[in-house]
Design a protein around this motif. Structure first.
Motif, short mmCIF file in Angstrom:
data_model
loop_
_atom_site.label_atom_id
_atom_site.label_comp_id
_atom_site.label_asym_id
_atom_site.label_seq_id
_atom_site.Cartn_x
_atom_site.Cartn_y
_atom_site.Cartn_z
N HIS A 78 0.82 -1.21 0.00
CA HIS A 78 0.00 0.00 0.00
C HIS A 78 0.86 1.26 0.00
O HIS A 78 1.96 1.26 0.54
N MET A 89 -4.94 5.49 1.92
CA MET A 89 -4.01 4.47 1.42
C MET A 89 -4.66 3.69 0.30
O MET A 89 -5.87 3.54 0.25
N HIS A 111 3.78 0.76 2.79
CA HIS A 111 3.78 -0.28 3.82
C HIS A 111 3.23 -1.58 3.26
O HIS A 111 2.63 -1.59 2.19
N MET A 113 0.48 -4.47 3.92
CA MET A 113 -0.77 -4.59 4.67
C MET A 113 -1.11 -6.07 4.78
O MET A 113 -1.24 -6.76 3.76
N HIS A 155 -1.19 4.37 11.52
CA HIS A 155 -1.58 3.99 10.18
C HIS A 155 -2.95 4.52 9.81
O HIS A 155 -3.37 4.44 8.66
CU LIG Z 1 -2.61 -0.14 4.15
#
Ligand SMILES: [Cu+2]
Length: 158
Positions: A78, A89, A111, A113, A155
């Motif tokens: 993401h 995101m 990142h 996920m 996040h």
């Molecule tokens: Cu994410």
């Protein structure tokens, strides 16, 4: 025998010197991953976010296309960006890493996920994850699980 003993001592010394920070590197021909980590999850959480640094140590382009882990149904890459004052995101199909380049997946940005968690992640455990690259190459790593408030930033999960 002597080598093994020295290695254990070095590891203990590193942990002692760095406190909670548990830096670990993984490498395969052409790729190096540094300090992969995630956070402990509250009961009932269905997602987790993981961060790491990937370096292309080879001479050809490297493209991360996804991953897999026994603790979640799937792993997506993401990106995060600010849109109208709101952090959003979205999945990205792949992450290109040029020869010699390092891409950092970190809080507030790119990142991994973990979606569809099948169990809680607890602090200090190591969670296996396999990174998948274009061309079918894979690299097995372990995410170090930090405390729930660990790391920097959040996040945007509820
Ligand atoms: Cu994410």
């Amino acid at each position: 025998m002597k080598f093994g003993f020295g290695l254990v001592l070095t590891l203990v010394a590193l942990i002692g010197a760095s406190g909670v920070l548990f830096a670990r590197d993984y490498s395969a021909p052409g790729v190096k991953v540094a300090n992969p980590w995630t956070r402990a999850t509250p009961a009932g959480a269905t997602t987790a976010v993981a961060y790491l640094k990937i370096t292309n140590t080879g001479s050809t382009p490297l493209r991360l296309v996804g991953g897999s882990t026994p603790v979640a149904q799937r792993v997506e890459i993401h990106s995060m960006s600010m849109e109208g004052g709101v952090m959003r995101m979205r999945p990205v199909p792949g992450l290109d890493i040029a020869p010699g380049a390092t891409v950092e997946l970190k809080a507030g940005g790119l990142h991994l996920m973990l979606i569809g968690l099948n169990r809680q992640l607890t602090q200090q455990e190591q969670v296996p994850l396999t990174l998948i690259f274009a061309g079918g190459r894979q690299l097995a790593i372990e995410l170090h699980v930090e405390g729930m408030g660990g790391g920097m930033g959040s996040h945007g999960e509820p």
